[in-house]
Design a protein around this motif. Structure first.
Motif, PDB file in Angstrom:
ATOM      1  N   LEU A  84       0.850  -1.198   0.000  1.00  0.00           N
ATOM      2  CA  LEU A  84       0.000   0.000   0.000  1.00  0.00           C
ATOM      3  C   LEU A  84       0.884   1.246   0.000  1.00  0.00           C
ATOM      4  CD1 LEU A  84      -2.920   1.184   0.333  1.00  0.00           C
ATOM      5  CD2 LEU A  84      -2.400   1.326   2.779  1.00  0.00           C
ATOM      6  N   ARG A  85       0.549   2.216  -0.862  1.00  0.00           N
ATOM      7  CA  ARG A  85       1.364   3.427  -0.971  1.00  0.00           C
ATOM      8  C   ARG A  85       0.664   4.673  -0.434  1.00  0.00           C
ATOM      9  NH1 ARG A  85       5.304   3.259  -4.564  1.00  0.00           N
ATOM     10  NH2 ARG A  85       6.210   4.781  -3.141  1.00  0.00           N
ATOM     11  N   ARG A  86      -0.616   4.549  -0.083  1.00  0.00           N
ATOM     12  CA  ARG A  86      -1.316   5.724   0.416  1.00  0.00           C
ATOM     13  C   ARG A  86      -2.437   5.329   1.360  1.00  0.00           C
ATOM     14  NH1 ARG A  86      -4.086  10.847  -2.650  1.00  0.00           N
ATOM     15  NH2 ARG A  86      -1.978  11.644  -2.806  1.00  0.00           N
ATOM     16  N   LEU A  87      -2.510   6.059   2.475  1.00  0.00           N
ATOM     17  CA  LEU A  87      -3.501   5.784   3.524  1.00  0.00           C
ATOM     18  C   LEU A  87      -4.144   7.095   3.944  1.00  0.00           C
ATOM     19  CD1 LEU A  87      -4.541   3.619   5.678  1.00  0.00           C
ATOM     20  CD2 LEU A  87      -2.773   4.571   7.176  1.00  0.00           C
ATOM     21  N   GLN A  88      -5.458   7.067   4.106  1.00  0.00           N
ATOM     22  CA  GLN A  88      -6.146   8.209   4.717  1.00  0.00           C
ATOM     23  C   GLN A  88      -6.637   7.791   6.097  1.00  0.00           C
ATOM     24  OE1 GLN A  88     -10.385  10.356   4.345  1.00  0.00           O
ATOM     25  NE2 GLN A  88      -9.240  10.460   2.430  1.00  0.00           N
ATOM     26  N   TYR A  89      -6.247   8.593   7.083  1.00  0.00           N
ATOM     27  CA  TYR A  89      -6.711   8.337   8.451  1.00  0.00           C
ATOM     28  C   TYR A  89      -8.003   9.111   8.663  1.00  0.00           C
ATOM     29  CZ  TYR A  89      -6.845   8.438  13.583  1.00  0.00           C
ATOM     30  OH  TYR A  89      -7.233   8.341  14.905  1.00  0.00           O
ATOM     31  N   CYS A 114       3.835   4.682   7.803  1.00  0.00           N
ATOM     32  CA  CYS A 114       3.824   5.066   6.387  1.00  0.00           C
ATOM     33  C   CYS A 114       5.214   5.505   5.937  1.00  0.00           C
ATOM     34  CB  CYS A 114       2.811   6.183   6.148  1.00  0.00           C
ATOM     35  SG  CYS A 114       1.082   5.612   6.207  1.00  0.00           S
ATOM     36  N   ARG A 115       5.909   6.272   6.778  1.00  0.00           N
ATOM     37  CA  ARG A 115       7.257   6.729   6.414  1.00  0.00           C
ATOM     38  C   ARG A 115       8.193   5.536   6.186  1.00  0.00           C
ATOM     39  NH1 ARG A 115       5.344  10.411   5.030  1.00  0.00           N
ATOM     40  NH2 ARG A 115       5.314  12.557   5.776  1.00  0.00           N
ATOM     41  N   ARG A 116       8.119   4.556   7.085  1.00  0.00           N
ATOM     42  CA  ARG A 116       8.991   3.379   6.939  1.00  0.00           C
ATOM     43  C   ARG A 116       8.690   2.627   5.651  1.00  0.00           C
ATOM     44  NH1 ARG A 116       8.198   2.683  12.605  1.00  0.00           N
ATOM     45  NH2 ARG A 116       6.627   1.077  12.290  1.00  0.00           N
ATOM     46  N   ALA A 117       7.414   2.630   5.248  1.00  0.00           N
ATOM     47  CA  ALA A 117       6.997   1.857   4.070  1.00  0.00           C
ATOM     48  C   ALA A 117       7.075   2.678   2.778  1.00  0.00           C
ATOM     49  CB  ALA A 117       5.567   1.356   4.272  1.00  0.00           C
ATOM     50  N   GLY A 118       7.437   3.957   2.885  1.00  0.00           N
ATOM     51  CA  GLY A 118       7.450   4.811   1.696  1.00  0.00           C
ATOM     52  C   GLY A 118       6.060   5.145   1.195  1.00  0.00           C
ATOM     53  N   ALA A 119       5.092   5.194   2.117  1.00  0.00           N
ATOM     54  CA  ALA A 119       3.704   5.486   1.747  1.00  0.00           C
ATOM     55  C   ALA A 119       3.319   6.886   2.239  1.00  0.00           C
ATOM     56  CB  ALA A 119       2.769   4.443   2.355  1.00  0.00           C
ATOM     57  N   GLN A 120       2.263   7.424   1.642  1.00  0.00           N
ATOM     58  CA  GLN A 120       1.762   8.741   2.041  1.00  0.00           C
ATOM     59  C   GLN A 120       0.651   8.590   3.071  1.00  0.00           C
ATOM     60  OE1 GLN A 120       0.461   9.899  -1.885  1.00  0.00           O
ATOM     61  NE2 GLN A 120       2.217  11.244  -2.184  1.00  0.00           N
ATOM     62  N   LEU A 121       0.603   9.535   4.018  1.00  0.00           N
ATOM     63  CA  LEU A 121      -0.508   9.596   4.974  1.00  0.00           C
ATOM     64  C   LEU A 121      -1.279  10.889   4.755  1.00  0.00           C
ATOM     65  CD1 LEU A 121      -2.014   8.369   7.437  1.00  0.00           C
ATOM     66  CD2 LEU A 121      -0.588   9.844   8.869  1.00  0.00           C
ATOM     67  N   ILE A 122      -2.578  10.724   4.515  1.00  0.00           N
ATOM     68  CA  ILE A 122      -3.498  11.849   4.369  1.00  0.00           C
ATOM     69  C   ILE A 122      -4.414  11.837   5.591  1.00  0.00           C
ATOM     70  CG2 ILE A 122      -5.264  12.900   2.886  1.00  0.00           C
ATOM     71  CD1 ILE A 122      -2.610  12.529   1.371  1.00  0.00           C
ATOM     72  N   ILE A 123      -4.675  13.011   6.173  1.00  0.00           N
ATOM     73  CA  ILE A 123      -5.582  13.106   7.324  1.00  0.00           C
ATOM     74  C   ILE A 123      -6.939  13.603   6.834  1.00  0.00           C
ATOM     75  CG2 ILE A 123      -5.999  14.185   9.575  1.00  0.00           C
ATOM     76  CD1 ILE A 123      -3.523  12.421   9.674  1.00  0.00           C
ATOM     77  N   VAL A 181      -5.225  21.210  10.583  1.00  0.00           N
ATOM     78  CA  VAL A 181      -4.315  21.624  11.657  1.00  0.00           C
ATOM     79  C   VAL A 181      -3.483  20.428  12.125  1.00  0.00           C
ATOM     80  CG1 VAL A 181      -4.197  22.561  14.001  1.00  0.00           C
ATOM     81  CG2 VAL A 181      -5.840  23.499  12.360  1.00  0.00           C
ATOM     82  N   LEU A 182      -4.153  19.294  12.334  1.00  0.00           N
ATOM     83  CA  LEU A 182      -3.439  18.085  12.753  1.00  0.00           C
ATOM     84  C   LEU A 182      -2.465  17.634  11.655  1.00  0.00           C
ATOM     85  CD1 LEU A 182      -2.952  15.699  14.682  1.00  0.00           C
ATOM     86  CD2 LEU A 182      -4.872  14.529  13.571  1.00  0.00           C
ATOM     87  N   ALA A 183      -2.924  17.645  10.422  1.00  0.00           N
ATOM     88  CA  ALA A 183      -2.069  17.202   9.312  1.00  0.00           C
ATOM     89  C   ALA A 183      -0.785  18.029   9.263  1.00  0.00           C
ATOM     90  CB  ALA A 183      -2.824  17.304   7.990  1.00  0.00           C
ATOM     91  N   ALA A 184      -0.915  19.346   9.419  1.00  0.00           N
ATOM     92  CA  ALA A 184       0.260  20.218   9.378  1.00  0.00           C
ATOM     93  C   ALA A 184       1.141  19.995  10.604  1.00  0.00           C
ATOM     94  CB  ALA A 184      -0.184  21.685   9.291  1.00  0.00           C
ATOM     95  N   ARG A 185       0.506  19.814  11.764  1.00  0.00           N
ATOM     96  CA  ARG A 185       1.271  19.695  13.008  1.00  0.00           C
ATOM     97  C   ARG A 185       2.149  18.444  13.031  1.00  0.00           C
ATOM     98  NH1 ARG A 185      -2.643  20.684  16.821  1.00  0.00           N
ATOM     99  NH2 ARG A 185      -3.082  18.512  17.270  1.00  0.00           N
ATOM    100  N   ILE A 186       1.615  17.325  12.530  1.00  0.00           N
ATOM    101  CA  ILE A 186       2.412  16.095  12.612  1.00  0.00           C
ATOM    102  C   ILE A 186       3.294  15.894  11.375  1.00  0.00           C
ATOM    103  CG2 ILE A 186       0.672  14.995  14.080  1.00  0.00           C
ATOM    104  CD1 ILE A 186       0.007  13.149  11.673  1.00  0.00           C
ATOM    105  N   GLY A 187       3.108  16.757  10.352  1.00  0.00           N
ATOM    106  CA  GLY A 187       3.915  16.597   9.141  1.00  0.00           C
ATOM    107  C   GLY A 187       3.421  15.492   8.234  1.00  0.00           C
ATOM    108  N   ALA A 188       2.082  15.306   8.186  1.00  0.00           N
ATOM    109  CA  ALA A 188       1.497  14.335   7.257  1.00  0.00           C
ATOM    110  C   ALA A 188       1.684  14.830   5.823  1.00  0.00           C
ATOM    111  CB  ALA A 188       0.012  14.129   7.572  1.00  0.00           C
ATOM    112  N   LEU A 241       1.404  20.567   2.110  1.00  0.00           N
ATOM    113  CA  LEU A 241       0.390  19.509   2.176  1.00  0.00           C
ATOM    114  C   LEU A 241      -0.369  19.388   0.860  1.00  0.00           C
ATOM    115  CD1 LEU A 241      -1.382  20.139   5.624  1.00  0.00           C
ATOM    116  CD2 LEU A 241       0.317  18.400   5.112  1.00  0.00           C
ATOM    117  N   ILE A 242      -0.631  18.138   0.473  1.00  0.00           N
ATOM    118  CA  ILE A 242      -1.585  17.861  -0.600  1.00  0.00           C
ATOM    119  C   ILE A 242      -2.982  18.161  -0.039  1.00  0.00           C
ATOM    120  CG2 ILE A 242      -2.612  16.030  -2.014  1.00  0.00           C
ATOM    121  CD1 ILE A 242       0.074  14.461  -1.510  1.00  0.00           C
ATOM    122  N   VAL A 243      -3.812  18.863  -0.803  1.00  0.00           N
ATOM    123  CA  VAL A 243      -5.198  19.092  -0.394  1.00  0.00           C
ATOM    124  C   VAL A 243      -6.116  18.365  -1.367  1.00  0.00           C
ATOM    125  CG1 VAL A 243      -7.027  20.798  -0.035  1.00  0.00           C
ATOM    126  CG2 VAL A 243      -4.682  21.324   0.686  1.00  0.00           C
TER     127      VAL A 243
END
Length: 207
Positions: free
Chosen positions: A36-41, A59-68, A73-80, A103-105
Motif C-alpha cells: 500500500l502506498r497511500r492511507l487516509q486516516y 507510512c514513512r517506513r513503508a514509503g507510503a503517504q498519509l493523508i488526514i 491543523v493536525l495534518a500540518a502539526r504532525i507533518g502528514a 500539504l496535498i489538499v
C-alpha cells in the motif's frame, strides 16, 4: 498548486472510522507490508493525534503517504502528506492557505463537475468523486456515474474514485479515469488484507 511527490496512482486505503487503535495499526501494517502506498486516516468524531503519529511513522517506513481526513491543523502539526476535506469542512481557499505548500489538499466533489472546477481553482490538488457504486459505509451518498470521472480528467488534477469499490468492479473505474481508488470496507473487512491490497495494486499495473 502543490507539487505532489510520491506515488501518483493506486489503491488509496481509508481507515474504518471507529476501530480501536491496536486493531487499526495491525490492519494497516498488513496493507503496508503488501505494498500500500497511500492511507487516509479517517476517525469520528475526530482523529486521535497519537494514532495519527503512529500511522505516519509506519507510512514513512513503508514509503507510503498519509493523508488526514478533515483536520488540516493536525495534518500540518504532525507533518502528514496531506489533508482531505468534504462539503462541511470549511472554505477550501482558507484550508489551502492553512495547508501551505507542504500539504496535498484533496477535496470531495461528489458527482458535481462544476464544484470540482471551483475547488481546483481554489487550490485543490486532487478531486474525489463518488459514490461510483453503492457504498456500505455511506448508503445515502449521491451516485456518481463513471463518465463523470472521464470528464473530470480535463481539469488536470488527479482523480480519486470512492464508494462501493471492490476488486471485481475496480478495473472499470480505473479505465473510466480514476488515478486513485479510495477503498475502506472492501479492504479492511477482507479476510486477507495483504492479498486484497495486492489484488487492487495489480489492477493498476495491468491497466
Amino acid at each position: 498548486m502543490h507539487q505532489v511527490h510520491g506515488p501518483s496512482s493506486g489503491l488509496y486505503a481509508i481507515t474504518p472510522a471507529d476501530w480501536p487503535a491496536q486493531k487499526l495499526l495491525a490492519a494497516v501494517d498488513e496493507a503496508l507490508t503488501a505494498g500500500l502506498r497511500r492511507l487516509q486516516y479517517r476517525a469520528k468524531p475526530q482523529p486521535d493525534e497519537s494514532v495519527a503519529r503512529q500511522l505516519l511513522a509506519r507510512c514513512r517506513r513503508a514509503g507510503a503517504q498519509l493523508i488526514i481526513n478533515d483536520d488540516v491543523v493536525l495534518a500540518a502539526r504532525i507533518g502528514a502528506d496531506g489533508v482531505h476535506v468534504g462539503r462541511d469542512d470549511g472554505d477550501l481557499a482558507a484550508i489551502r492557505r492553512q495547508a501551505g505548500d507542504g500539504l496535498i489538499v484533496g477535496a470531495s466533489c461528489y458527482n458535481d463537475l462544476e464544484r470540482a472546477r471551483r475547488l481546483a481553482q481554489a487550490g485543490a490538488d486532487e478531486l474525489a468523486f463518488g459514490s461510483v457504486h453503492a457504498s456500505p459505509t455511506k448508503p445515502d451518498a449521491v451516485h456518481c456515474p463513471l463518465d463523470v470521472l472521464t470528464q473530470a480528467r480535463e481539469l488536470g488534477r488527479p482523480v480519486i474514485a470512492i464508494g462501493g469499490i471492490v476488486v471485481g468492479n475496480a478495473a472499470a473505474v480505473i479505465s473510466a479515469g480514476a488515478d486513485w481508488l479510495a477503498v475502506g470496507s472492501a479492504l479492511f473487512s477482507a479476510a486477507d488484507i495483504g492479498a486484497t491490497t495486492r489484488q487492487f495494486q495489480e489492477l493498476f499495473a495491468s491497466s
